[in-house]
Motif scaffolding. Sequence first.
Motif, PDB file in Angstrom:
ATOM      1  N   PRO A   1       0.812  -1.222   0.000  1.00 54.74           N
ATOM      2  CA  PRO A   1       0.000   0.000   0.000  1.00 54.74           C
ATOM      3  C   PRO A   1       0.846   1.272   0.000  1.00 54.74           C
ATOM      4  O   PRO A   1       0.452   2.293  -0.568  1.00 54.74           O
ATOM      5  CB  PRO A   1      -0.815  -0.125   1.293  1.00 54.74           C
ATOM      6  CG  PRO A   1      -0.901  -1.584   1.548  1.00 54.74           C
ATOM      7  CD  PRO A   1       0.397  -2.149   1.083  1.00 54.74           C
TER       8      PRO A   1
ATOM      9  N   LEU B   1      -5.708  -4.214  -4.085  1.00 50.18           N
ATOM     10  CA  LEU B   1      -5.728  -3.923  -2.655  1.00 50.18           C
ATOM     11  C   LEU B   1      -6.772  -4.795  -1.978  1.00 50.18           C
ATOM     12  O   LEU B   1      -7.945  -4.825  -2.383  1.00 50.18           O
ATOM     13  CB  LEU B   1      -6.063  -2.445  -2.408  1.00 50.18           C
ATOM     14  CG  LEU B   1      -5.004  -1.430  -2.863  1.00 50.18           C
ATOM     15  CD1 LEU B   1      -5.510  -0.018  -2.649  1.00 50.18           C
ATOM     16  CD2 LEU B   1      -3.706  -1.635  -2.117  1.00 50.18           C
TER      17      LEU B   1
ATOM     18  N   ASN C   1      -2.466  -7.910  -1.774  1.00 49.83           N
ATOM     19  CA  ASN C   1      -1.879  -6.638  -2.196  1.00 49.83           C
ATOM     20  C   ASN C   1      -0.787  -6.872  -3.243  1.00 49.83           C
ATOM     21  O   ASN C   1       0.195  -7.580  -2.994  1.00 49.83           O
ATOM     22  CB  ASN C   1      -1.289  -5.900  -1.003  1.00 49.83           C
ATOM     23  CG  ASN C   1      -2.356  -5.402  -0.050  1.00 49.83           C
ATOM     24  OD1 ASN C   1      -3.502  -5.203  -0.453  1.00 49.83           O
ATOM     25  ND2 ASN C   1      -1.992  -5.208   1.207  1.00 49.83           N
TER      26      ASN C   1
ATOM     27  N   ASN D   1       3.039 -11.769  -4.026  1.00 48.41           N
ATOM     28  CA  ASN D   1       2.840 -10.894  -2.883  1.00 48.41           C
ATOM     29  C   ASN D   1       4.051 -10.929  -1.953  1.00 48.41           C
ATOM     30  O   ASN D   1       4.551  -9.897  -1.500  1.00 48.41           O
ATOM     31  CB  ASN D   1       1.559 -11.293  -2.141  1.00 48.41           C
ATOM     32  CG  ASN D   1       1.351 -10.493  -0.873  1.00 48.41           C
ATOM     33  OD1 ASN D   1       1.823 -10.868   0.191  1.00 48.41           O
ATOM     34  ND2 ASN D   1       0.646  -9.373  -0.987  1.00 48.41           N
TER      35      ASN D   1
END
Length: 819
Positions: free
Chosen positions: A11, A74, A131, A282
């Motif tokens: 993020p 996300l 994410n 990820n």
Amino acid sequence: MGNRGMEDLIPLVNRLRDALSSVGESCSLHLPQIAVVGGQSAGKSSVLENFVGRDFLPRGSGIVTRRPLILQLLSDNTEYGEFLHCQGKKFTDFDEIRKEIETETHRLTGSNKAISPVPIHLRIHSPHVLNLTLVDLPGITKVPVGDQPTDIEYQVRDMIMQYICKENCLILAVTPANTDLANSDALKLAKDVDPQGLRTIGVITKLDLMDEGTNARQILENKLLPLRRGYIGVVNRSQKDIDGKKDIKEALRAEKEFFLSHPAYKHMSEKMGTPYLQRILNQQFTNHIRDTLPAFRSHLQSQLLALKKEAEDYMQFNPNDPARRTKTLLQLVQRFAVDFEKLIEGSGDKVDTVNLSGGAKINRIFHERFPYELIKIGSDEGKLRTEINYAIRNTHGVRTGLFTPDTAFEAIVKKQISRLKGPCVKFIDMVSQELTTTLYQCIDKLSSFPKLRDETERIVTTEIRELETKCRDQVMLLIDIQVAYINTKHEDFVGFNNSPQMHNHTNTKIAARIGGKQVIRKGWLTINNIGIMKGGAKEYWFILSAENLSWFKDDKEKEKKYMLPLDNLKLRDVEKGFMSSKYVFAIFNTELRNVYKDYKCLELACNSQEELDSWKASLLRAGVYPEKVAVDEQGNGPPENLSDPQLERQVETISNLVDSYMGIIYKTVRDLMPKTMMHLMINSVKEFISSELLAQLYALGECSALMDESPEQQQHRVEVLQKHAALKEALAAIGEISTSTCTTPLPPPVDSSWIKPSSLPKTAASGKPGIRSHAPPVPRVPSAGPKSSPNGSRQHTSQQNRTPALVPRRLPPAIPSVK
């Protein structure tokens, strides 16, 4: 993932991308990201859709992805998408997302299958994703289709390379299983920019479309073309499934069943499939971000530092605040005045190391160009003697004179002095032109405000022209004053009764007053007329003094090649050769003696006209004048025969007197002209700019209009401020994250030396090869020799001298499991 605090890193990258997206891709390209690379129809779009669990990407034949798509996934409780170019609008219908991608693509590229490097930013929130930040790039193509340009292959390649060549980019190389892996365009591009395989992850698609009896087991086990991060196999929906609107969740279940039931893949099924690929990406992307974040922070800090001064200046300028506009006007005019004075006085902060400018050029005009122009007008001795002859005879009239007439001397001297007006006017013009050039150099800094720049240029140029006129009138007055009274009582004037001293003065001329052995000039010159048989043209280090011209092998002046006395030397212009880039002049002896060895003249070459003029001026200072016009073919006298010995003596006497007196005038003019220019022109212009310019600008009554920015400057100011704010925001975001966390280390280098030919002895117990009976023959891959482990140690292969029956083959290092 087992990395406490690391879940915030992806993020964070998304926040940085949003912050930097407003300032172009120069910063954004350095962000950690995963670039998806593959040929057309390799299955890149299907892999991305499987990650999301939704159909949202355009489909079709040929190049469908024609702009990079930066996809941010996300993990969230709700499911929707949003585009950076449509901020504030949430797309809950994924068919609308597809239409928006197509619309935005056509907006820049049209409908002719062209491509554009400007990316589309899409963020998808979903409870079904992990994410990730991926960049979907156009598929590698070979042949242009429809209206595509003929170089479409190179355009696509350049766009892909722009992303994957960055060290902060992981490469997801997608290759269909039903094609030859050795010919994979994706792996080839990845190998070009990542030869050690530190950033490349292999993805094998279309495993269910392979011919019956074949499989990709060797590839997925990392035995064929091994990658450090290995390969992961996936099964996407077929075109029939897509056309039939087969649900992606159902497709993922079918994929899982495929790996569990396939005899070649079931032993590795837990490390295959889209969900596993998503978790691996990820994990590795998170680790990659942590590793590259310090270097990225340094990159941002250097960019912020470079922008700081300019951004601070723009922050102080508010186009809507009259007080700020007035203050900025005052600051700009003051800075302009300081810059102009620094260029003239030579005290600028930035010194030009390539060309002369400002005060240095004016200094050269003072001490080289102007003296050269003065000497040129007095170099025709034959013409002067002819004029003296006529002056004496006209003064006597019908009478024969016994004495040298003063009137003839004064007439000749006044005429010679009047001829100085031409060089003096040219001198004023040269200085005025250089002042104008200096003005343009300084005024460029006002280009952000066109009206202010134009008015400043008009006012200062007008002042220079007025001062030029005033200076010209003053110089003409000085010349007329010299003409008005011929002072034969001057202490430096050589009188008639001192003929030996006068004769000596005539020989040495004006420049011999330099005296002594002082060095006038040093520099490189090429002796141009040395024959090829003697080595051809050669470059030497020349030193010119008041007495001689010497040259050395190099500028250390240790090995002298020759020393040439300046007595009886003259200058002669030489026409530039057709194929030569050099500028040439010659030195010869007026007594027809050899100048150098067996050469009647010495041709010297320079690299520029400016250098040539400078050398000529320096030689003039040393008393080496240009070649004079021959008096007659034999050089014995003026065109009209001086048969009268008395007249001949009178001509010689007046010639010597004129030389002496004009030497005084030349010296005076050379001294007064630079002083006059400094006082009446140069200092006056500096004073006007520093004290009067601002008042005249205010007198226009349009101060507000003067500070109107140009459209280009306005856009540049906005961009600089946006970039400055974005960089500060990005660095603040990085500062909130602690990277002192645990991470999974990168897999060690792949050691392929264990791969052996398929002709292995069977084990006694089972009669099967040493690994698995169902493995097809393995081609031998050459070992790369000792490999470097992550901690810097060297790994050596010791199995080469052992028999395969005793030493089982080692499997490649496995990718760490995802927790």
